[in-house]
Design a protein around this motif. Structure first.
Motif, PDB file in Angstrom:
ATOM      1  N   LEU A  70       0.830  -1.201   0.000  1.00 32.63           N
ATOM      2  CA  LEU A  70       0.000   0.000   0.000  1.00 32.63           C
ATOM      3  C   LEU A  70       0.864   1.251   0.000  1.00 32.63           C
ATOM      4  CD1 LEU A  70      -2.537  -1.085   2.744  1.00 32.63           C
ATOM      5  CD2 LEU A  70      -3.038  -0.846   0.322  1.00 32.63           C
ATOM      6  N   THR A  71       0.393   2.286  -0.669  1.00 36.17           N
ATOM      7  CA  THR A  71       1.038   3.589  -0.567  1.00 36.17           C
ATOM      8  C   THR A  71       0.551   4.266   0.714  1.00 36.17           C
ATOM      9  OG1 THR A  71      -0.732   4.779  -1.716  1.00 36.17           O
ATOM     10  CG2 THR A  71       1.001   3.771  -3.083  1.00 36.17           C
ATOM     11  N   PRO A  72       1.256   5.279   1.204  1.00 38.34           N
ATOM     12  CA  PRO A  72       0.783   5.980   2.404  1.00 38.34           C
ATOM     13  C   PRO A  72      -0.634   6.522   2.259  1.00 38.34           C
ATOM     14  CG  PRO A  72       3.061   6.558   1.955  1.00 38.34           C
ATOM     15  CD  PRO A  72       2.593   5.744   0.782  1.00 38.34           C
ATOM     16  N   GLU A  73      -0.979   7.029   1.074  1.00 37.44           N
ATOM     17  CA  GLU A  73      -2.320   7.571   0.870  1.00 37.44           C
ATOM     18  C   GLU A  73      -3.375   6.470   0.928  1.00 37.44           C
ATOM     19  OE1 GLU A  73      -5.593   9.904   0.203  1.00 37.44           O
ATOM     20  OE2 GLU A  73      -3.578  10.428   0.879  1.00 37.44           O
ATOM     21  N   GLU A  74      -3.079   5.324   0.319  1.00 42.02           N
ATOM     22  CA  GLU A  74      -4.007   4.200   0.375  1.00 42.02           C
ATOM     23  C   GLU A  74      -4.200   3.721   1.810  1.00 42.02           C
ATOM     24  OE1 GLU A  74      -3.275   2.036  -3.951  1.00 42.02           O
ATOM     25  OE2 GLU A  74      -1.910   1.637  -2.288  1.00 42.02           O
ATOM     26  N   LEU A  75      -3.108   3.666   2.543  1.00 38.06           N
ATOM     27  CA  LEU A  75      -3.197   3.253   3.942  1.00 38.06           C
ATOM     28  C   LEU A  75      -4.033   4.234   4.750  1.00 38.06           C
ATOM     29  CD1 LEU A  75      -2.399   1.491   6.326  1.00 38.06           C
ATOM     30  CD2 LEU A  75      -0.270   2.798   6.486  1.00 38.06           C
ATOM     31  N   ARG A  76      -3.808   5.535   4.552  1.00 40.48           N
ATOM     32  CA  ARG A  76      -4.565   6.544   5.281  1.00 40.48           C
ATOM     33  C   ARG A  76      -6.053   6.425   4.985  1.00 40.48           C
ATOM     34  NH1 ARG A  76      -7.239  10.717   4.278  1.00 40.48           N
ATOM     35  NH2 ARG A  76      -6.727  10.612   2.053  1.00 40.48           N
ATOM     36  N   GLN A  77      -6.396   6.270   3.711  1.00 36.57           N
ATOM     37  CA  GLN A  77      -7.805   6.176   3.344  1.00 36.57           C
ATOM     38  C   GLN A  77      -8.450   4.940   3.963  1.00 36.57           C
ATOM     39  OE1 GLN A  77      -8.779   5.393  -0.795  1.00 36.57           O
ATOM     40  NE2 GLN A  77     -10.425   6.902  -0.730  1.00 36.57           N
ATOM     41  N   GLY A  78      -7.742   3.824   3.957  1.00 35.80           N
ATOM     42  CA  GLY A  78      -8.284   2.616   4.558  1.00 35.80           C
ATOM     43  C   GLY A  78      -8.479   2.745   6.056  1.00 35.80           C
ATOM     44  N   GLN A  79      -7.544   3.390   6.723  1.00 36.18           N
ATOM     45  CA  GLN A  79      -7.669   3.584   8.170  1.00 36.18           C
ATOM     46  C   GLN A  79      -8.845   4.488   8.506  1.00 36.18           C
ATOM     47  OE1 GLN A  79      -3.678   5.005   8.926  1.00 36.18           O
ATOM     48  NE2 GLN A  79      -2.994   3.017   9.680  1.00 36.18           N
ATOM     49  N   GLU A  80      -9.047   5.530   7.713  1.00 33.27           N
ATOM     50  CA  GLU A  80     -10.186   6.416   7.943  1.00 33.27           C
ATOM     51  C   GLU A  80     -11.499   5.673   7.720  1.00 33.27           C
ATOM     52  OE1 GLU A  80      -9.662   9.790   5.447  1.00 33.27           O
ATOM     53  OE2 GLU A  80      -8.105  10.702   6.696  1.00 33.27           O
ATOM     54  N   ALA A  81     -11.542   4.830   6.694  1.00 28.02           N
ATOM     55  CA  ALA A  81     -12.748   4.049   6.440  1.00 28.02           C
ATOM     56  C   ALA A  81     -13.028   3.096   7.596  1.00 28.02           C
ATOM     57  CB  ALA A  81     -12.604   3.270   5.128  1.00 28.02           C
ATOM     58  N   ALA A  82     -11.987   2.457   8.127  1.00 20.84           N
ATOM     59  CA  ALA A  82     -12.169   1.528   9.236  1.00 20.84           C
ATOM     60  C   ALA A  82     -12.714   2.244  10.473  1.00 20.84           C
ATOM     61  CB  ALA A  82     -10.841   0.840   9.565  1.00 20.84           C
ATOM     62  N   LEU A  83     -12.183   3.436  10.764  1.00 23.89           N
ATOM     63  CA  LEU A  83     -12.662   4.190  11.924  1.00 23.89           C
ATOM     64  C   LEU A  83     -14.111   4.632  11.743  1.00 23.89           C
ATOM     65  CD1 LEU A  83      -9.509   6.378  12.694  1.00 23.89           C
ATOM     66  CD2 LEU A  83     -10.418   4.486  14.070  1.00 23.89           C
ATOM     67  N   ALA A  84     -14.447   5.088  10.539  1.00 25.87           N
ATOM     68  CA  ALA A  84     -15.823   5.518  10.279  1.00 25.87           C
ATOM     69  C   ALA A  84     -16.794   4.355  10.403  1.00 25.87           C
ATOM     70  CB  ALA A  84     -15.915   6.148   8.891  1.00 25.87           C
ATOM     71  N   LEU A  85     -16.400   3.200   9.879  1.00 26.80           N
ATOM     72  CA  LEU A  85     -17.271   2.038   9.952  1.00 26.80           C
ATOM     73  C   LEU A  85     -17.469   1.584  11.395  1.00 26.80           C
ATOM     74  CD1 LEU A  85     -18.895  -0.042   8.379  1.00 26.80           C
ATOM     75  CD2 LEU A  85     -16.805  -1.381   8.101  1.00 26.80           C
ATOM     76  N   GLU A  86     -16.405   1.611  12.186  1.00 23.25           N
ATOM     77  CA  GLU A  86     -16.536   1.231  13.593  1.00 23.25           C
ATOM     78  C   GLU A  86     -17.491   2.165  14.328  1.00 23.25           C
ATOM     79  OE1 GLU A  86     -15.462  -1.275  15.308  1.00 23.25           O
ATOM     80  OE2 GLU A  86     -14.188  -2.229  13.801  1.00 23.25           O
ATOM     81  N   GLY A  87     -17.424   3.469  14.007  1.00 24.20           N
ATOM     82  CA  GLY A  87     -18.333   4.413  14.638  1.00 24.20           C
ATOM     83  C   GLY A  87     -19.783   4.138  14.295  1.00 24.20           C
ATOM     84  N   MET A  88     -20.053   3.829  13.021  1.00 26.34           N
ATOM     85  CA  MET A  88     -21.419   3.512  12.617  1.00 26.34           C
ATOM     86  C   MET A  88     -21.922   2.249  13.300  1.00 26.34           C
ATOM     87  SD  MET A  88     -21.473   4.333   8.519  1.00 26.34           S
ATOM     88  CE  MET A  88     -23.228   3.942   8.431  1.00 26.34           C
ATOM     89  N   MET A  89     -21.045   1.266  13.423  1.00 24.00           N
ATOM     90  CA  MET A  89     -21.452   0.015  14.062  1.00 24.00           C
ATOM     91  C   MET A  89     -21.797   0.230  15.534  1.00 24.00           C
ATOM     92  SD  MET A  89     -18.598  -2.409  12.227  1.00 24.00           S
ATOM     93  CE  MET A  89     -18.820  -3.780  13.361  1.00 24.00           C
ATOM     94  N   ALA A  90     -21.032   1.067  16.211  1.00 19.34           N
ATOM     95  CA  ALA A  90     -21.316   1.336  17.621  1.00 19.34           C
ATOM     96  C   ALA A  90     -22.678   1.990  17.796  1.00 19.34           C
ATOM     97  CB  ALA A  90     -20.218   2.224  18.206  1.00 19.34           C
ATOM     98  N   LEU A  91     -23.009   2.935  16.920  1.00 19.64           N
ATOM     99  CA  LEU A  91     -24.314   3.599  16.999  1.00 19.64           C
ATOM    100  C   LEU A  91     -25.454   2.653  16.630  1.00 19.64           C
ATOM    101  CD1 LEU A  91     -23.473   7.080  15.416  1.00 19.64           C
ATOM    102  CD2 LEU A  91     -23.924   6.569  17.834  1.00 19.64           C
ATOM    103  N   SER A  92     -25.230   1.814  15.618  1.00 16.17           N
ATOM    104  CA  SER A  92     -26.288   0.909  15.162  1.00 16.17           C
ATOM    105  C   SER A  92     -26.617  -0.145  16.205  1.00 16.17           C
ATOM    106  CB  SER A  92     -25.868   0.238  13.847  1.00 16.17           C
ATOM    107  OG  SER A  92     -25.714   1.190  12.822  1.00 16.17           O
ATOM    108  N   THR A  93     -25.652  -0.535  17.002  1.00 13.05           N
ATOM    109  CA  THR A  93     -25.908  -1.503  18.069  1.00 13.05           C
ATOM    110  C   THR A  93     -26.995  -0.998  19.010  1.00 13.05           C
ATOM    111  OG1 THR A  93     -23.602  -2.222  17.986  1.00 13.05           O
ATOM    112  CG2 THR A  93     -24.852  -2.822  19.938  1.00 13.05           C
ATOM    113  N   GLN A  94     -26.992   0.298  19.258  1.00 13.93           N
ATOM    114  CA  GLN A  94     -27.938   0.889  20.202  1.00 13.93           C
ATOM    115  C   GLN A  94     -29.320   1.106  19.605  1.00 13.93           C
ATOM    116  OE1 GLN A  94     -26.105   4.496  21.690  1.00 13.93           O
ATOM    117  NE2 GLN A  94     -24.077   3.553  21.715  1.00 13.93           N
TER     118      GLN A  94
END
Length: 356
Positions: free
Chosen positions: A27-51
């Motif tokens: 991965l390039t640094p930009e690809e890695l950054r984008q993937g990490q941001e996507a993972a964090l956003a998805l985790e946030g949505m999952m936490a809210l959806s659980t409730q």
């Protein structure tokens, strides 16, 4: 068609080392950054959806009309809202084989993708009953793409370019959010009309953020990119990239044009894949593999880019648009345009059949 092989994943987005080779999926640094941001956003949505999961039995809220599809992990039903009378599609996943986290991942990815003409629209309603998890989407009533692919013939005349363009657009949208689909096959492409003019991508249970570490656990299949068949560049697995979807799109389009798989598995000991590699090395007519007979030069170029064994050189899914408006199949005495006659049968020994 066969189901996608089982895989083991590390659910956190993984990083490739700075010295990782491009051919091994670094991965390039930009690809890695984008993937990490996507993972964090998805985790946030999952936490809210659980409730916000609705605790109810499906039958109490919806009238079951008929099955729309059945897979290894769940089923899709056409239902009617008991109070409003509106038709909806309900995907039901049994708790016996589905964790809450797996359900929330698929549910939240569908919501995150939002409104796109090439993606099945998800509604923000998740249900938890005693035995299952469920969520609602728009109903798509003409089945999946596999039922439109005639073995050793392919899709109806003119359908392949339309399908390719719509799937490429859907995958580009998904990749732009930092996600990789990972499960492209005709069974996951829903058809909106009897003429197969509009299709939509569905089933996001295997979708993960770019860079998630992946290790192949089952045997490779035609859709499995060759880099997944090699030893992973990192001990925990291969950091996934959109090139996995490009490879699968190439295999799907080949099936749509010929009604055959191009090979059983992308390994040199597979005779059809071996012939393909030899042809790529020296693309002379006498070496043209039998399954590729009947394809026009534009299809050769398009598929050659999507099916490049080197992930760093593989063309992106959006390259499909460069070949629209040109014939993709040959017919006796000429070439088939988008509305032409049926092309020759694919040359592979194994036709595309539902349920393989």
């Amino acid at each position: 068609m066969p189901d996608k092989p089982s895989v083991e994943t590390k659910e956190e987005a993984g990083a490739a080392e700075n010295g990782a080779e491009e051919d091994l999926g670094g991965l390039t640094p930009e690809e890695l950054r984008q993937g990490q941001e996507a993972a964090l956003a998805l985790e946030g949505m999952m936490a809210l959806s659980t409730q916000s999961l609705v605790q109810a039995e499906v039958e109490d809220l919806y009238q079951l009309e008929r099955p729309l599809g059945q897979g290894r992990y769940g089923r899709v039903l056409l239902v009617t809202h008991r109070q409003k009378g509106t038709f909806l599609a309900l995907k039901q996943l049994p708790k016996a084989s589905t964790s809450l986290r797996s359900f929330l991942q698929e549910f939240c990815v569908g919501l995150w993708l939002g409104s796109h003409p090439g993606i099945v629209a998800a509604y923000g309603i998740g249900l938890e009953s005693a035995d299952s998890y469920s969520f609602l989407t728009e109903p798509v009533l003409h089945g999946d793409l596999i039922s439109f692919i005639k073995p050793k013939v392919g899709l109806p005349p003119g359908a392949a370019p339309r399908v390719a363009a719509q799937l490429a657009g859907a995958l580009e949208h998904l990749h732009g959010l930092g996600l990789v689909y990972r499960d492209l096959k005709p069974e996951n492409v829903l058809v909106c009309d009897a003429a197969c003019r509009r299709v939509k991508l569905a089933d996001f249970g295997h979708t993960r953020p770019r860079g998630t570490l992946l290790r192949l656990a089952g045997p490779p299949l035609p859709y499995t990119a060759p880099e997944l068949c090699a030893p992973p560049p990192l001990p925990a697995g291969l950091p996934i990239r959109p090139g996995l979807d490009a490879w699968a799109l190439g295999v799907l389009l080949f099936c749509g044009l010929t009604g055959c798989f191009p090979w059983d598995r992308p390994l040199p000991d597979d005779p059809f894949y071996g012939d393909f590699l030899a042809w790529r090395a020296e693309p002379r007519a006498p070496l043209r593999p039998r399954p590729w007979l009947g394809l026009a030069p534009a299809a050769d170029a398009l598929l050659g880019g999507l099916l490049d064994p080197r992930p760093g050189d593989r063309r992106p899914v959006g390259s499909v648009t460069e070949y629209l408006g040109r014939p993709w199949r040959l017919r006796e005495g000429g070439e088939e345009g988008e509305e032409g006659e049926e092309g020759e049968e694919g040359g592979g020994e194994r036709g595309v059949e539902e349920g393989e």
